[in-house]
Design a protein around this motif. Sequence first.
Motif, PDB file in Angstrom:
ATOM      1  N   GLY A 197      36.464  19.440  44.577  1.00 27.35           N
ATOM      2  CA  GLY A 197      35.786  19.713  45.856  1.00 27.35           C
ATOM      3  C   GLY A 197      35.075  18.394  46.048  1.00 27.35           C
ATOM      4  O   GLY A 197      35.012  17.631  45.231  1.00 27.35           O
ATOM      5  N   ALA A 198      34.151  18.615  47.054  1.00 26.52           N
ATOM      6  CA  ALA A 198      33.272  17.560  47.519  1.00 26.52           C
ATOM      7  C   ALA A 198      32.407  16.608  46.437  1.00 26.52           C
ATOM      8  O   ALA A 198      32.172  15.379  46.533  1.00 26.52           O
ATOM      9  CB  ALA A 198      32.366  17.740  48.665  1.00 26.52           C
ATOM     10  N   ASP A 199      31.961  17.335  45.650  1.00 25.14           N
ATOM     11  CA  ASP A 199      31.011  17.029  44.509  1.00 25.14           C
ATOM     12  C   ASP A 199      31.861  16.833  43.235  1.00 25.14           C
ATOM     13  O   ASP A 199      31.235  16.536  42.315  1.00 25.14           O
ATOM     14  CB  ASP A 199      29.789  17.806  44.304  1.00 25.14           C
ATOM     15  CG  ASP A 199      28.789  17.697  45.461  1.00 25.14           C
ATOM     16  OD1 ASP A 199      29.197  16.956  46.266  1.00 25.14           O
ATOM     17  OD2 ASP A 199      27.919  18.671  45.572  1.00 25.14           O
ATOM     18  N   ARG A 200      33.073  16.462  43.316  1.00 26.83           N
ATOM     19  CA  ARG A 200      34.187  16.232  42.104  1.00 26.83           C
ATOM     20  C   ARG A 200      33.454  14.979  41.539  1.00 26.83           C
ATOM     21  O   ARG A 200      32.758  14.096  41.967  1.00 26.83           O
ATOM     22  CB  ARG A 200      35.464  15.750  42.771  1.00 26.83           C
ATOM     23  CG  ARG A 200      35.752  14.807  43.693  1.00 26.83           C
ATOM     24  CD  ARG A 200      36.922  14.526  43.884  1.00 26.83           C
ATOM     25  NE  ARG A 200      37.003  13.342  45.077  1.00 26.83           N
ATOM     26  CZ  ARG A 200      36.906  12.109  44.545  1.00 26.83           C
ATOM     27  NH1 ARG A 200      36.777  11.691  43.495  1.00 26.83           N
ATOM     28  NH2 ARG A 200      36.900  11.230  45.665  1.00 26.83           N
ATOM     29  N   GLN A 201      33.846  14.868  40.269  1.00 29.26           N
ATOM     30  CA  GLN A 201      33.662  13.611  39.421  1.00 29.26           C
ATOM     31  C   GLN A 201      34.751  12.734  39.972  1.00 29.26           C
ATOM     32  O   GLN A 201      35.781  12.971  40.658  1.00 29.26           O
ATOM     33  CB  GLN A 201      34.070  13.846  37.984  1.00 29.26           C
ATOM     34  CG  GLN A 201      32.879  14.799  37.532  1.00 29.26           C
ATOM     35  CD  GLN A 201      33.250  15.549  36.016  1.00 29.26           C
ATOM     36  OE1 GLN A 201      34.350  14.883  35.344  1.00 29.26           O
ATOM     37  NE2 GLN A 201      32.743  16.331  35.294  1.00 29.26           N
ATOM     38  N   THR A 202      34.438  11.505  39.457  1.00 30.56           N
ATOM     39  CA  THR A 202      35.443  10.209  40.140  1.00 30.56           C
ATOM     40  C   THR A 202      36.647  10.247  39.219  1.00 30.56           C
ATOM     41  O   THR A 202      37.584   9.638  39.426  1.00 30.56           O
ATOM     42  CB  THR A 202      34.819   8.906  39.985  1.00 30.56           C
ATOM     43  OG1 THR A 202      33.976   8.739  38.873  1.00 30.56           O
ATOM     44  CG2 THR A 202      33.829   9.043  41.074  1.00 30.56           C
ATOM     45  N   LEU A 203      36.499  10.568  37.798  1.00 25.88           N
ATOM     46  CA  LEU A 203      37.567  10.576  36.623  1.00 25.88           C
ATOM     47  C   LEU A 203      37.711  11.945  36.199  1.00 25.88           C
ATOM     48  O   LEU A 203      36.629  12.676  36.184  1.00 25.88           O
ATOM     49  CB  LEU A 203      37.061   9.654  35.562  1.00 25.88           C
ATOM     50  CG  LEU A 203      36.619   8.092  36.036  1.00 25.88           C
ATOM     51  CD1 LEU A 203      36.132   7.471  34.691  1.00 25.88           C
ATOM     52  CD2 LEU A 203      38.026   7.583  36.786  1.00 25.88           C
ATOM     53  N   GLY A 204      38.912  12.237  35.573  1.00 26.26           N
ATOM     54  CA  GLY A 204      39.375  13.665  35.162  1.00 26.26           C
ATOM     55  C   GLY A 204      40.035  13.586  33.801  1.00 26.26           C
ATOM     56  O   GLY A 204      41.129  12.505  33.976  1.00 26.26           O
ATOM     57  N   GLY A 205      40.009  14.243  32.980  1.00 30.45           N
ATOM     58  CA  GLY A 205      40.855  13.993  32.028  1.00 30.45           C
ATOM     59  C   GLY A 205      42.071  15.441  31.940  1.00 30.45           C
ATOM     60  O   GLY A 205      42.788  15.319  30.806  1.00 30.45           O
ATOM     61  N   TYR A 206      41.870  16.187  32.772  1.00 30.58           N
ATOM     62  CA  TYR A 206      42.902  17.271  32.758  1.00 30.58           C
ATOM     63  C   TYR A 206      44.097  16.684  33.749  1.00 30.58           C
ATOM     64  O   TYR A 206      44.066  15.973  34.516  1.00 30.58           O
ATOM     65  CB  TYR A 206      42.400  18.594  33.751  1.00 30.58           C
ATOM     66  CG  TYR A 206      41.282  19.148  32.486  1.00 30.58           C
ATOM     67  CD1 TYR A 206      41.315  19.388  31.330  1.00 30.58           C
ATOM     68  CD2 TYR A 206      40.314  19.863  33.269  1.00 30.58           C
ATOM     69  CE1 TYR A 206      40.387  19.960  30.398  1.00 30.58           C
ATOM     70  CE2 TYR A 206      39.244  20.480  32.829  1.00 30.58           C
ATOM     71  CZ  TYR A 206      39.323  20.518  31.142  1.00 30.58           C
ATOM     72  OH  TYR A 206      38.193  21.029  30.402  1.00 30.58           O
ATOM     73  N   PRO A 207      45.359  17.222  33.377  1.00 27.28           N
ATOM     74  CA  PRO A 207      46.712  16.594  34.239  1.00 27.28           C
ATOM     75  C   PRO A 207      46.389  17.386  35.453  1.00 27.28           C
ATOM     76  O   PRO A 207      46.001  18.487  35.720  1.00 27.28           O
ATOM     77  CB  PRO A 207      47.915  17.221  33.417  1.00 27.28           C
ATOM     78  CG  PRO A 207      47.170  18.245  32.590  1.00 27.28           C
ATOM     79  CD  PRO A 207      45.690  17.910  32.198  1.00 27.28           C
ATOM     80  N   VAL A 208      46.626  16.336  36.648  1.00 26.09           N
ATOM     81  CA  VAL A 208      46.675  16.735  38.046  1.00 26.09           C
ATOM     82  C   VAL A 208      48.228  17.248  38.363  1.00 26.09           C
ATOM     83  O   VAL A 208      49.179  16.277  38.631  1.00 26.09           O
ATOM     84  CB  VAL A 208      45.878  15.691  38.934  1.00 26.09           C
ATOM     85  CG1 VAL A 208      46.125  16.018  40.335  1.00 26.09           C
ATOM     86  CG2 VAL A 208      44.582  15.364  38.530  1.00 26.09           C
ATOM     87  N   ILE A 209      48.222  18.488  38.453  1.00 27.52           N
ATOM     88  CA  ILE A 209      49.754  18.873  38.974  1.00 27.52           C
ATOM     89  C   ILE A 209      50.116  18.540  40.318  1.00 27.52           C
ATOM     90  O   ILE A 209      51.261  18.254  40.877  1.00 27.52           O
ATOM     91  CB  ILE A 209      50.047  20.205  38.678  1.00 27.52           C
ATOM     92  CG1 ILE A 209      51.554  20.885  39.071  1.00 27.52           C
ATOM     93  CG2 ILE A 209      49.067  21.214  39.508  1.00 27.52           C
ATOM     94  CD1 ILE A 209      51.836  22.005  38.604  1.00 27.52           C
ATOM     95  N   ALA A 210      48.994  18.483  41.422  1.00 27.82           N
ATOM     96  CA  ALA A 210      49.348  18.522  42.694  1.00 27.82           C
ATOM     97  C   ALA A 210      47.952  17.921  43.456  1.00 27.82           C
ATOM     98  O   ALA A 210      46.873  18.191  42.816  1.00 27.82           O
ATOM     99  CB  ALA A 210      49.877  19.716  43.365  1.00 27.82           C
TER     100      ALA A 210
END
Length: 531
Positions: A464-477
């Motif tokens: 969402g809007a307040d997301r982190q800028t980096l993520g360690g989980y795979p992004v499927i879509a």
Amino acid sequence: MRLSSILNSYRHGHQGSIILSSLLGDTAVLLNGVLENDAHRGVLDIVPAFDATAVHFDPTQFSIGELTAWIDSNATKSNHTSVASRLVEIPVRYGDEFGPDLDAVAKHAGLSADDVVCRHTAIEYVVGAVGFQPGFGYLEGLPIELHAPRHSTPRTAVPAGAVGIGGPYTAVYPQASPGGWNLIGQTPLVMFEEGRAEPSLLKHGDRIRFRAINAKEFKRLAAANRSTPSIEPPPERPLLRVVNAGVQSTLQGLPRYGRQHLGVSPGGAMDTTSLRLANLLAGNAPDAIAIEATLMGPVLEAIEPVTLALAGAVPTARCVTLRAGEQLDLRRLTGGARAYIAIPGGFGGSIGRTLGVDDVLGSPTNPTQQPSTAVLAGAGRRRSPTNDVTTLHLLRGPQAPFFDDEAWRRLLNETYRVAPQSSRMGVRLEGPELPVNGAVEMPSQPVCTGAVQVPPDGQPIALGADRQTLGGYPVIAAIISADWSMIGQLAPGNTVRFAEVNLEEAIRLRKKLERDLALAAVGIQLEDQQF
């Protein structure tokens, strides 16, 4: 240069993200320097992280081909231009109450606590990425014997300045937060502070050295580096008093780009369409600050006569006028999860501020805007024909190959329910598990609004809007920008279905939404001219 994926997220217009799997190091730093002088071209943020760099852009100003040409043109400069890296020294008080996990790290490494400190301070580290929190630098170069697994149960509170070890990285927590890293010390430096000329002490590519200090020096440096909390001045024109703050009522505007490379999320309203409609009705610019009310809205009392514009989870988008002492009760929202309240001139205050009982709100100036008399029934709402299931369109993400055909069949053919744990950071979904094709070990990578991450439990999370800028989980879509206002209106218990589209269709839908908003603006003007 290889473009490994294209993601689609939000801006005022239509923002996209390209993940470049080979654009690293000096090139990324150089492009950020170019961006400072070329922002009008539609490049919003450049976010480097380990083996990937995200280029966030506005496709209404840049086509994919033009963006690639811009990157190629400026990236070649890195062959002739050296980017000087800074050496930053960070003083640290190790052990005792400052580093409660130092002995545990020493035991895991088969060393003494003093040996751990000696080895931790002997290395020159490199900032491989900045994210998780504003100013949180992932430092590469930790000696392998000091690698230590994260806590299985994270601490509920880690103090600002805590120096930790998590797997192969070491880092400093810029602000107090929950955290699962092993805490071995604490620095008295303020790692990130709004208002400074350089808010983040660390940037991608910086070289870092830690220096051990004693308790006396820690106390001296802490006094010299103490940050000054900012206090918002009262509004110049008090208009409203908060009688009841509701569940979560905050001040929000449109997303603000330009600092994701420092770990700062663009933020802004979850339902930008309703925010813009409320501002249209109030006679404001689209990015004026309004109140975002979630699930159960506030009760507001007029201090003096005031006109408020409402949109989102209300029966009709419209303006209401209150006399002094009258109240607007929004505790029962209808048709969605979020309502937006705007006033002519916009509210004063900082974006993200949470409202409390007896807060006084108003406009920072004496506005000249005239609110509208128009009523927009159902404007901005986009639900499926049955009104029972919301269909969200998506594009394949950078880690789509990590998932097998069965995972895609479930994602595109089954329904998911919005979980109660959802927030502005991410909409958690419950439904058929999305299995990853084998074990996945990946460093944190740049993400965008709308990215659908899949954690180990297989239950997707839409950022969402307040997301982190980096993520360690795979992004499927990634959910397309045209549908993000719909996500912002989903409440716990609502059900969603996904449909895959290509990039051309995603852009078409975004342009259609922009046309709808433009037509709404014309309709407001025409109706007002009749009075």
